[in-house]
Design an enzyme around this catalytic site. Structure first.
Site, mmCIF file in Angstrom:
data_model
loop_
_atom_site.group_PDB
_atom_site.id
_atom_site.type_symbol
_atom_site.label_atom_id
_atom_site.label_comp_id
_atom_site.label_asym_id
_atom_site.label_seq_id
_atom_site.Cartn_x
_atom_site.Cartn_y
_atom_site.Cartn_z
ATOM 1 N N GLU A 78 -55.467 -38.070 -31.547
ATOM 2 C CA GLU A 78 -54.806 -39.341 -31.821
ATOM 3 C C GLU A 78 -54.802 -40.218 -30.570
ATOM 4 O O GLU A 78 -54.538 -39.733 -29.469
ATOM 5 C CB GLU A 78 -53.364 -39.080 -32.271
ATOM 6 C CG GLU A 78 -52.666 -40.347 -32.682
ATOM 7 C CD GLU A 78 -51.212 -40.114 -33.113
ATOM 8 O OE1 GLU A 78 -50.641 -41.056 -33.673
ATOM 9 O OE2 GLU A 78 -50.670 -39.021 -32.866
ATOM 10 N N HIS B 159 -51.547 -34.238 -32.837
ATOM 11 C CA HIS B 159 -50.706 -35.432 -32.957
ATOM 12 C C HIS B 159 -50.259 -35.823 -31.552
ATOM 13 O O HIS B 159 -50.022 -34.953 -30.715
ATOM 14 C CB HIS B 159 -49.491 -35.074 -33.826
ATOM 15 C CG HIS B 159 -48.477 -36.170 -33.925
ATOM 16 N ND1 HIS B 159 -47.228 -36.095 -33.349
ATOM 17 C CD2 HIS B 159 -48.533 -37.370 -34.547
ATOM 18 C CE1 HIS B 159 -46.559 -37.215 -33.623
ATOM 19 N NE2 HIS B 159 -47.322 -37.995 -34.339
ATOM 20 N N ASN B 160 -50.138 -37.142 -31.291
ATOM 21 C CA ASN B 160 -49.737 -37.592 -29.941
ATOM 22 C C ASN B 160 -50.535 -36.854 -28.870
ATOM 23 O O ASN B 160 -49.972 -36.318 -27.917
ATOM 24 C CB ASN B 160 -48.244 -37.326 -29.683
ATOM 25 C CG ASN B 160 -47.358 -38.260 -30.475
ATOM 26 O OD1 ASN B 160 -47.830 -39.207 -31.096
ATOM 27 N ND2 ASN B 160 -46.070 -37.997 -30.482
ATOM 28 N N ASP C 205 -53.066 -43.716 -29.382
ATOM 29 C CA ASP C 205 -52.042 -44.700 -29.700
ATOM 30 C C ASP C 205 -52.223 -45.897 -28.760
ATOM 31 O O ASP C 205 -51.919 -45.779 -27.575
ATOM 32 C CB ASP C 205 -50.691 -44.025 -29.391
ATOM 33 C CG ASP C 205 -49.651 -44.347 -30.418
ATOM 34 O OD1 ASP C 205 -49.791 -45.370 -31.084
ATOM 35 O OD2 ASP C 205 -48.679 -43.582 -30.541
ATOM 36 N N GLU D 222 -54.196 -45.331 -33.631
ATOM 37 C CA GLU D 222 -52.944 -46.007 -33.976
ATOM 38 C C GLU D 222 -53.026 -47.326 -33.235
ATOM 39 O O GLU D 222 -52.820 -47.374 -32.024
ATOM 40 C CB GLU D 222 -51.750 -45.207 -33.460
ATOM 41 C CG GLU D 222 -51.491 -43.932 -34.199
ATOM 42 C CD GLU D 222 -50.557 -44.164 -35.376
ATOM 43 O OE1 GLU D 222 -49.700 -45.066 -35.299
ATOM 44 O OE2 GLU D 222 -50.700 -43.464 -36.382
ATOM 45 N N HIS E 163 -46.916 -43.667 -25.995
ATOM 46 C CA HIS E 163 -46.085 -43.658 -27.198
ATOM 47 C C HIS E 163 -45.204 -44.899 -27.122
ATOM 48 O O HIS E 163 -44.321 -44.980 -26.285
ATOM 49 C CB HIS E 163 -45.236 -42.379 -27.236
ATOM 50 C CG HIS E 163 -44.766 -42.047 -28.613
ATOM 51 N ND1 HIS E 163 -43.649 -42.600 -29.162
ATOM 52 C CD2 HIS E 163 -45.293 -41.245 -29.557
ATOM 53 C CE1 HIS E 163 -43.500 -42.139 -30.394
ATOM 54 N NE2 HIS E 163 -44.486 -41.303 -30.663
#
Length: 753
Positions: free
Chosen positions: A332, A302-303, A334, A381, A347
């Protein structure tokens, strides 16, 4: 003993002579440091010319790889200033940052690059005996302050303290005198090795040896076989195995000739990988890789772009490299609109730094298949405008080329997902998609609006899609009303993100290539309220779980709750060390660390009735008793580097699995002995669902006034445990090895009668 051989190497000679290299931390921070390899052939020492006493050292064993040229963000940023043939990067194991260096000439850069690589190779290919000799030699070097190659009793006593041994003075003096054969009042390195041998003679190993040895001197082939069959529960293959062990571990040629094993050989075997608690055959790729993707647990991050926390941490390509090298198979990305038309990754709405999308994709291309050949999923994302989404699609196609899967494998609308085997070497995009593979699409685009919980958590998978009429429209209509780029949508094949409308809806309408994301809280709630339905859902479709948006410190949730219901993509912050990452590393340590672990058959059957809340209702329910005798510890590292502080170790065994299996038991603590503590305490557990259980061994330094300090841990799946007398080789908080630290146990697994 001395680590010779390698010191005649020309590159190593350059390193020992020392070089002035520039250490680079950023475009503006570039400082000269003097680097050299110390006499032990393992330690690299460096200091600035001006800073009086201050210097730093690190061991070659901490270095994972050497990259040549501009192969780090820092060196890329100064590429104009220093040519590639002067630059190199030392990459460390675990979470330690890189060391970026610039040499004064290409020849000097090459000497360091090749020299460090040779030393790493040597460290990796040493056998147990050489490793132990090296370790003793390193300590001797550290303690021999005046470098005369000798140590008097006072120095030896100080050294024992450094080695985490608190020892009765008389006993130590007695051993010292025994080792001081020349009666000179000091020990040379060979005598010190002898002293160390007497010191580390392990009574507990000797006792086991005595139980099986007829003459107390050696184990004959038959006696060793007997030990392997009775204690190590090896059954049929013990005869052939006994001979292999003698060939591999017996140091004495004469014992080998008569087909026997000495106490030394026996201890070597017990301390080796084969004597470890982890079944050697489960380290290899031993699972069937030809089942649908939804039948596997998949190591997921994640991230992925963060090296620290998600409020002000640094976004970095290194973070992708680290995750992929650890076997992560779902990363991931983003994405946000960049000011110059190039999409960026960070983020959103926070102070984390930004990196360019196309650099991320280039990095993924380079590192995707270094640790594993099995497919990598890019979880997108997407917060970008249609224009920049189209640019993303171009980068993905151009950079990844054939690696990117853009068409159905056999041109047919799939009834089930393809397998990791069929997708080897492929990268799959997980994102929104306009329509599906079926001709007339009965799906309204409103499905795509994320629920409030996800939006509140800042993990919504935007962009939102406007609300077209629900009848089957032609595609162009649909796209003009949506905010998705057609080009990007076309790259999504087997991982189409959709909103979750409940298990009933999924059973009736969902396609195998549709997948939903759940926040940890929603997944936990569903697992509790509808465990069986969740398990069934996860036999057909992939689902992704992500940490709650409240975890701004990038902490992790316990992934076990999600694995219990068969969730495949349980995304964790790989950048955050601790229990949760230990469990992730533990689960994925099997099957060649390839990032895919096959779920057990009762979790792959679409009609399964299994629920983690009531494991006893399973039709082939067979609980097991796990009994662990914690015998002793070996060379535990010091927690506190303070002069004279010695650890008071205890061992805790923790079980993670279905709710009824969660348990912890610990031994008492031993005062002042991190060197060879002996517990001889037995911890017992009952395991209701062995197929889902993970066992974590933790060693801590007991402190009655405050929290215990962490010393080391090792986590593995219950199904990978070997019974019998075994060593557990401890890992640091970062999940890296800390040899020769270990725990010696006797494990027995029996059926409940």
């Amino acid at each position: 003993y001395s680590p010779t051989g390698i010191q005649d190497d020309l590159d190593v000679k350059v390193m020992m002579a020392g070089s002035t290299l520039r250490k680079v931390k950023s475009r503006s921070w570039k400082k000269q440091r003097h680097f050299r390899l110390l006499e032990d052939g393992m330690t690299i020492w460096y200091k600035s010319r001006w800073a009086g006493k201050g210097h730093s050292t690190f061991s070659v064993t901490e270095v994972e790889a050497v990259r040549e040229g501009h192969q780090s963000e820092v060196l890329l940023s100064i590429a104009e200033e220093f040519s590639a043939d002067l630059c190199f990067t030392l990459v460390f194991h675990g979470r330690q940052g890189n060391l970026d260096l610039v040499a004064e000439s290409p020849e000097e850069a090459q000497a360091w690059i090749q020299g460090v690589r040779k030393l790493i190779h040597r460290a990796q290919t040493m056998d147990e005996k050489e490793r132990l000799d090296q370790w003793v030699w390193d300590w001797f070097q550290k303690a021999d302050k005046n470098k005369d190659g000798k140590m008097n009793f006072k120095e030896v006593r100080k050294l024992l303290k450094m080695m985490n041994v608190e020892m009765n003075e008389e006993h130590a003096l007695h051993l010292f005198t025994m080792a001081d054969k020349s009666q000179s009042g000091s020990l040379e390195i060979e005598q010190f090795v002898h002293f160390y041998k007497i010191l580390t003679q392990r009574d507990e190993v000797w006792k086991v040896f005595q139980d099986y040895s007829g003459d107390g001197e050696k184990l004959m082939l038959e006696e060793l076989e007997n030990f392997l069959r009775v204690e190590q529960q090896e059954g049929e293959q013990s005869a052939q195995h006994a001979q292999e062990l003698i060939d591999s571990y017996e140091p004495s040629e004469s014992a080998k000739k008569e087909g026997a094993m000495s106490l030394d050989g026996f201890q070597m075997y017990l301390c080796s990988q084969q004597g470890s608690i982890f079944k050697p055959e489960h380290r290899d790729l031993y699972q069937d890789m030809s089942q649908p993707l939804s039948h596997y647990f998949i190591s997921s991050s994640h991230n992925t772009y963060l090296l620290e926390n998600q409020l002000r941490g640094q976004s970095s390509l290194e973070a992708y490299i680290q995750a992929l090298k650890r076997g992560c198979r779902c990363v991931e990305v983003d994405c946000w609109d960049g000011s110059d038309g190039e999409p960026v990754v960070y983020h959103g709405h926070t102070l984390t730094s930004k990196i360019v999308f196309k650099d991320v994709i280039s990095t993924i291309k380079e590192y995707a298949f270094k640790a594993s050949d099995f497919p990598v999923i890019l979880s997108l994302e997407n917060h970008c405008s249609v224009e920049q989404q189209t640019i993303m699609a171009e980068h993905l196609s151009q950079i990844l080329g054939d690696m990117l899967l853009t068409t159905l494998l056999d041109g047919q609308v799939p009834q089930q997902l393809p397998s990791p085997q069929e997708l080897k070497g492929k990268i799959l995009l997980k994102a929104k998609k306009i329509g599906g593979f079926e001709d007339c699409l009965d799906e309204t685009m409103t499905d795509e609006v994320s629920d409030e919980e996800d939006i509140a958590n800042g993990d919504a998978e935007s962009p939102t899609v406007e609300n077209p009429p629900a009848e089957c429209m032609n595609e162009n209509d649909k796209i003009s009303k949506s905010k998705l780029s057609r080009q990007l949508s076309d790259l999504v094949v087997y991982c189409k993100s959709v909103h979750f409308h409940g298990f009933d809806h999924a059973r009736l309408h969902a396609k195998c290539y549709e997948m939903s994301s759940f926040s940890e809280s929603k997944a936990k709630r569903l697992a509790k309220e509808a465990g069986t339905e969740f398990v069934q859902y996860n036999t057909r479709q992939l689902c992704r779980i992500y940490p709650s948006g409240l975890r701004t410190d990038s902490s992790n949730y316990n992934p076990q709750d999600m694995w219990n219901v068969g969730c495949q993509i349980v995304a964790l912050n790989f950048q955050t060390a601790g229990l949760e990452m230990d469990l992730n590393d533990g689960l994925f340590r099997q099957n060649h660390c390839c990032g895919y672990v096959l779920k057990h058959d009762f979790m792959r059957d679409g009609n399964t009735q299994f629920t983690p809340e009531k494991p006893e209702e399973r039709k082939d329910y067979r609980p097991l008793r796990l009994s662990i005798q914690v015998i002793s510890g070996q060379q535990l590292p010091k927690v506190n580097q303070k002069e004279g502080s010695i650890v008071d170790p205890l061992v805790r065994v923790e079980i993670y699995g279905v709710p009824q299996d969660q348990a912890k038991e610990e031994t008492s603590h031993i005062n002042n002995n991190g060197f060879n503590p002996v517990w001889n305490e037995t911890l017992n557990f009952i395991i209701h669902t062995p197929e889902l259980a993970l066992v974590r061994f933790v060693v801590e330094d007991y402190d009655k006034a405050s929290r215990n300090d962490f010393i080391g841990q090792f986590t593995l799946p219950f199904t990978c445990i070997q019974a019998g007398y075994r060593h557990i080789h401890l890992l640091s908080k970062d999940g890296t090895a800390i040899p020769p630290a270990s725990i010696f146990v006797n494990v027995s697994i029996t059926e409940l009668t």
